[in-house]
Design an enzyme around this catalytic site. Structure first.
Site, PDB file in Angstrom:
ATOM      1  N   TYR A  91       0.973  -1.173  -0.309  1.00  0.00           N
ATOM      2  CA  TYR A  91      -0.147   0.339  -0.119  1.00  0.00           C
ATOM      3  C   TYR A  91       0.684   1.215  -0.239  1.00  0.00           C
ATOM      4  CZ  TYR A  91      -3.465  -2.601   1.278  1.00  0.00           C
ATOM      5  OH  TYR A  91      -4.984  -4.243   0.791  1.00  0.00           O
ATOM      6  N   HIS A 371       4.107  -6.853  -4.570  1.00  0.00           N
ATOM      7  CA  HIS A 371       2.451  -6.906  -5.593  1.00  0.00           C
ATOM      8  C   HIS A 371       1.407  -5.304  -4.326  1.00  0.00           C
ATOM      9  CE1 HIS A 371       1.706  -8.980  -1.355  1.00  0.00           C
ATOM     10  NE2 HIS A 371       0.538  -8.457  -1.433  1.00  0.00           N
TER      11      HIS A 371
END
Ligand SMILES: Cc1cc2nc3c(=O)[nH]c(=O)nc-3n(C[C@H](O)[C@H](O)[C@H](O)COP(=O)(O)OP(=O)(O)OC[C@H]3O[C@@H](n4cnc5c(N)ncnc54)[C@H](O)[C@@H]3O)c2cc1C
Length: 510
Positions: A91, A371
């Site tokens: 994030y 990711h």
């Protein structure tokens, strides 16, 4: 030394000198090799000019030092980006949303102020990690559990403020939802305590969440209105036992009654563990298999859990062809041999084994490195799940560029109370070309989901503007309200500009 945007080198040098005075020379970082440690290891812009990077970092160890740092930043209009332990991988890591901001690193503020076993709560500072809190509780021999997310090295406060969650029972695994009272330093350096904490000599700060008058705590979840320096959390009294029931249904369309029964049991609080939905009906499920499965962990007294399992079976038994399996009834605390074969976080024990799944292993010898999580919220119905799958199958050939771009998922996550998330994972690494294609695909998914009324609850910092734009009801009235508040409480726009799409006045539309 890099400069923050719109700050002269003379002013920046004055700010640095004032910070050194406030926190000590050793805790202000301006050297390239130090500042590089705050890069986002999972950045989808790694090495490109758009990568979000800090200009410097400052690490106070007390709330008074935080006040001094913030006041100086306000005086010289230097943008700050507060982090707790800064492990926000997937994030944004510890990199600022607005490039050139100075990272306000709070990991030295790592005191567990109180653990109260009798009323099951803790009061902590931002630098306290899940490992720290677990160790503190274990040493104190207190009979309460923490609720860790998969990576135990993160901050109890940082994770909650970013909207994170864990894996034990509801309501504890919704980390912001489980908080009770906070202390915040505002952009002008003033300290505010929320809820019952606003009462001088309060005896009930962590006993009552709402206090008196309008509740402001929500402003600090995914917000940029203050620097949180303390936060209370409700803890779970150690449950005596845990058992998991798994239900399988044979046909893809059975997901409709399956989710209805799941909802009923969770909304009745008969099932309180972190449930998960999967199986052949999902595109990522076993090839050729049809149908669905749902796992329902239940935490509680050893005498009661088997009755709850029995009651749950009855609800699913109405679906023709439903079959059941049950785990053993785990009694806590687990012995070492049992601990070695279970998922530790489900038993309140912090861990880092999650990285083994996505990192280098025998099945995946050259992983891309990182990711990005894409997590739209659907309605919690089987019909929505089937609609998402139809869209996914229809759009995947285009969005995966004919299958050459490997997007993982969807995983239908029911871990949030009353919520269904259709999680996709976009691997990113050090190849700018692949990263660029992943970014395009990610942005396209945001649009496709928004067209269908599905929005994300959390997203990597580089997509926060895209997602915020999708929440556009009534000409973006929610964003405009947030901006009005931002301008009132942080008129110079120095606190985490751009976080979750909220920009100060002077940076809007740039
Ligand atoms: C493999 C893998 C598994 C993961 N599993 C989970 C999971 O199970 N659950 C989950 O929730 N996440 C998960 N994550 C995401 C992430 O790693 C965690 O949420 C992690 O706990 C966040 O980092 P942190 O706790 O160090 O918070 P930080 O990075 O310190 O904080 C997060 C953000 O909150 C804000 N912030 C932090 N502290 C303050 C403060 N004191 N004042 C004001 N603003 C502040 C900042 O904007 C900061 O960027 C996973 C990531 C990976 C890669």
């Amino acid at each position: 030394m890099a400069l923050p945007p719109n700050v002269s080198s003379a002013d920046f040098n004055r700010a640095i000198a004032a910070w050194k005075q406030a926190v000590g020379n050793d805790w202000v970082f301006t050297a390239d090799e130090d500042v590089a440690l705050y890069r986002d290891a999972y950045s989808p812009y790694w090495g490109e000019k758009e990568e979000r990077v800090a200009s410097a970092a400052v690490a106070p160890s007390t709330v008074e030092q935080v006040q001094a740092v913030v006041r100086t930043a306000n005086q010289y209009k230097v943008p700050l980006y507060a982090i707790s332990t800064g492990r926000n991988l997937a994030y944004g890591g510890s990199a600022p949303v607005y490039s050139g901001s100075v990272v306000l690193d709070l990991k030295r503020m790592n005191r567990v102020i109180e653990v109260n076993e009798r009323n099951a709560y803790a009061l902590v500072e931002p630098g306290v990690s899940y490992f720290d809190l677990y160790e503190h509780i274990t040493k104190a021999n207190a009979d309460v559990w923490i609720d860790p997310p998969d990576p135990g090295w993160g901050s109890v406060i940082g994770n909650a403020l970013d909207g994170g969650g864990g894996w034990t029972a509801s309501p504890f695994r919704d980390h912001f939802g489980a908080h009770c009272g906070m202390e915040v330093v505002l952009a002008n350096g003033e300290i505010v305590r929320t809820g019952m904490g606003a009462l001088p000599n309060s005896k009930s700060w962590q006993h009552n969440r709402w206090g008196f008058g309008p509740w402001v705590d929500g402003l600090f979840r995914q917000g940029n209105y203050g620097v949180v320096t303390k936060m209370g959390f409700h803890l779970m009294p150690r449950p005596e036992a845990m058992q998991t029931l798994t239900v399988r249904v044979p046909r893809d369309e059975d997901v409709v009654p399956l989710v209805d029964a799941l909802n009923l049991l969770e909304n009745q609080h008969v099932v309180n563990g972190s449930t998960s939905l999967g199986g052949g009906g999902a595109p990522g499920g076993p090839a050729g298999a049809a149908g669905w499965s749902v796992s329902l962990p239940i935490y509680g007294p050893a005498k009661v859990v088997p009755a709850q399992i029995e009651y749950s079976r009855e609800k699913f038994a109405k679906i023709p062809g439903a079959t059941f399996t049950e785990t053993e009834l785990f009694r806590t605390p687990l012995d070492a041999a049992t601990l070695a074969r279970v998922r530790k976080v489900s038993f309140g024990i912090p861990d880092l084994s999650t990285f083994g799944l996505l990192g280098r292993n025998a099945a995946n010898p050259s992983p891309p490195g990182g990711h990005m999580d894409f997590s739209p919220i659907l309605a919690r119905t089987g019909e929505s799940v089937l609609e998402f799958i139809r869209m996914y199958r229809e759009k995947l050939p285009e969005l995966s560029e004919g299958g050459t771009l490997r997007i993982l998922g969807p995983v239908f996550m029911t871990n949030w109370d009353r919520t269904m998330v259709a999680l996709l994972m976009f691997p990113v690494g050090r190849d700018p070309q692949v990263n660029g294609r992943m970014r395009n695909a990610f942005r396209r998914w945001i649009e496709l989901c928004a067209e269908r009324g599905w929005g994300e609850y959390r997203t990597p910092s580089v997509f926060q503007d895209d997602v915020a734009k999708a929440y556009s009801y009534n000409n973006h009235s929610l964003t405009r309200l947030r901006e009005t508040i931002k301008d009132a409480v942080d008129p110079n726009g120095i606190l985490s500009p751009g976080r979750y799409g909220v920009w100060p006045k002077h940076l809007r539309k740039t």
